[in-house]
Scaffold this active site. Structure first.
Site, PDB file in Angstrom:
ATOM      1  N   ASN A   9      48.561  37.613  45.692  1.00  0.00           N
ATOM      2  CA  ASN A   9      48.537  37.210  44.281  1.00  0.00           C
ATOM      3  C   ASN A   9      49.675  37.951  43.583  1.00  0.00           C
ATOM      4  OD1 ASN A   9      48.022  36.810  41.572  1.00  0.00           O
ATOM      5  ND2 ASN A   9      46.152  38.032  41.517  1.00  0.00           N
ATOM      6  N   TRP A  10      50.735  37.229  43.301  1.00  0.00           N
ATOM      7  CA  TRP A  10      51.926  37.869  42.719  1.00  0.00           C
ATOM      8  C   TRP A  10      51.749  38.196  41.243  1.00  0.00           C
ATOM      9  CZ3 TRP A  10      57.360  35.716  44.440  1.00  0.00           C
ATOM     10  CH2 TRP A  10      57.607  36.154  45.745  1.00  0.00           C
ATOM     11  N   LYS A  11      50.684  37.666  40.627  1.00  0.00           N
ATOM     12  CA  LYS A  11      50.502  37.847  39.180  1.00  0.00           C
ATOM     13  C   LYS A  11      51.785  37.385  38.465  1.00  0.00           C
ATOM     14  CE  LYS A  11      47.125  41.268  40.343  1.00  0.00           C
ATOM     15  NZ  LYS A  11      46.475  42.545  40.087  1.00  0.00           N
ATOM     16  N   HIS A  94      39.968  35.319  37.833  1.00  0.00           N
ATOM     17  CA  HIS A  94      40.472  36.665  38.144  1.00  0.00           C
ATOM     18  C   HIS A  94      40.135  37.628  37.004  1.00  0.00           C
ATOM     19  CE1 HIS A  94      43.254  39.962  38.892  1.00  0.00           C
ATOM     20  NE2 HIS A  94      43.218  39.576  40.150  1.00  0.00           N
ATOM     21  N   GLU A  96      41.787  39.802  35.523  1.00  0.00           N
ATOM     22  CA  GLU A  96      42.778  39.906  34.438  1.00  0.00           C
ATOM     23  C   GLU A  96      42.640  38.734  33.467  1.00  0.00           C
ATOM     24  OE1 GLU A  96      46.089  40.474  37.044  1.00  0.00           O
ATOM     25  OE2 GLU A  96      45.371  42.496  37.490  1.00  0.00           O
ATOM     26  N   GLU A 152      35.947  41.444  43.776  1.00  0.00           N
ATOM     27  CA  GLU A 152      36.984  42.334  43.289  1.00  0.00           C
ATOM     28  C   GLU A 152      36.396  43.274  42.251  1.00  0.00           C
ATOM     29  OE1 GLU A 152      41.081  40.718  44.129  1.00  0.00           O
ATOM     30  OE2 GLU A 152      40.552  40.010  42.150  1.00  0.00           O
ATOM     31  N   GLY A 158      44.505  47.178  40.736  1.00  0.00           N
ATOM     32  CA  GLY A 158      45.713  47.769  40.180  1.00  0.00           C
ATOM     33  C   GLY A 158      45.566  49.244  39.851  1.00  0.00           C
ATOM     34  N   SER A 198      43.251  47.012  45.166  1.00  0.00           N
ATOM     35  CA  SER A 198      44.022  48.094  45.800  1.00  0.00           C
ATOM     36  C   SER A 198      44.013  48.027  47.328  1.00  0.00           C
ATOM     37  CB  SER A 198      43.546  49.462  45.310  1.00  0.00           C
ATOM     38  OG  SER A 198      43.722  49.563  43.898  1.00  0.00           O
ATOM     39  N   GLY A 220      49.269  44.111  43.946  1.00  0.00           N
ATOM     40  CA  GLY A 220      50.474  44.940  43.970  1.00  0.00           C
ATOM     41  C   GLY A 220      51.138  45.033  45.336  1.00  0.00           C
TER      42      GLY A 220
END
Ligand code: PGA
Length: 242
Positions: A9-11, A94, A96, A152, A158, A198, A220
């Site tokens: 997941n590149w965000k 997600h 975020e 998650e 993150g 993470s 990440g």
């Protein structure tokens, strides 16, 4: 038998130039891996990623989709638009999205239904905050959100602080037990439950050792092609059902 799924997941990162170089490395180094590999770049990079990944074993996914098939929703992207491009997966709900954009279990579920209508495979994310874990509410949070999923824990995303393998396995077992009650044995055995938060090359093997941990959703550490390939190779390719 569940095939392990490892998703990058590149965000909100990446450029057309970087997706090209990244996918070339990924296809060369991990293309023959037994695990299923999915890259979810930002919407703008989907056409380039799809072009480069054509004919390879790397699938391309989106990081979100809207709950309506079309309509007056400025700035949103509908699932049929993604399907038309050749996108095969959609991450939905997600943390975020929940934290920054007001996503709830209800809106996430509506998005997941739209994705399924369009023929996309859904990676549905759910997980507790640190306050919820400390208050002993982890399993209640998972129960409320369950569809098909990626567990998650929000305190692990993150933060560099991953769940322990035992915490991951315990949560995944609870999710599969609940899935069994809701959808029956067969569907629960087929359900792939990914761990996210993470994930790094050096903790992947331990996290994926749990029999109910069927893959990883990597943020990440997925931005670096070599590191993401190391993650893919650190886990098993398949998991025989319980
Ligand atoms: P992280 O993100 O690997 O950077 O913790 C995981 C995720 O957000 O899916």
């Amino acid at each position: 038998v569940r095939r392990i799924l490892v998703c990058a997941n590149w965000k909100m990162h990446g450029t057309v130039a970087s997706v090209q170089a990244y996918l070339e490395t990924l296809i060369a180094q991990a293309g023959a891996a037994d695990a299923e590999i999915v890259l979810c770049p930002p919407f703008t990079l989907l056409p380039a990623a799809l072009l480069i990944a054509t004919g390879s074993s790397v699938a391309i996914g989106a990081q979100n989709c809207h709950w309506a098939d079309k309509g007056a929703f400025t700035g949103e992207v509908a699932a049929p638009m993604l399907a038309e491009l050749g996108v095969r997966f959609a991450i939905v709900g997600h943390s975020e999205r929940r934290h920054h954009f007001g996503e709830t279990d209800a809106t996430a579920a509506a998005r997941a239904q739209a994705a399924q209508r369009a023929g996309l495979a859904v990676i549905f994310c759910l997980g507790e905050t640190l306050a919820q874990r400390d208050a002993g509410e982890t399993f209640a949070v998972l129960e409320r959100g369950l569809l098909v999923g990626a567990y998650e824990p929000r305190w692990a995303i993150g933060t560099g602080r991953n769940a322990t393998p035992a915490q991951a396995q315990e949560a995944h077992t609870a999710l599969r037990r609940r899935a069994r009650e809701l959808f029956g044995d067969e569907a629960a055995e087929r359900l792939r439950i990914l761990y996210g938060g993470s994930v790094k090359p050096d903790n992947t093997a331990a996290l994926l050792a749990g029999n109910d941990v069927d893959g990883a959703l990597v943020g990440g550490a997925s931005l670096d092609a070599e590191g993401f390939c190391a993650i893919i190779h650190a886990g098993p390719g398949r998991r025989s059902g319980a």
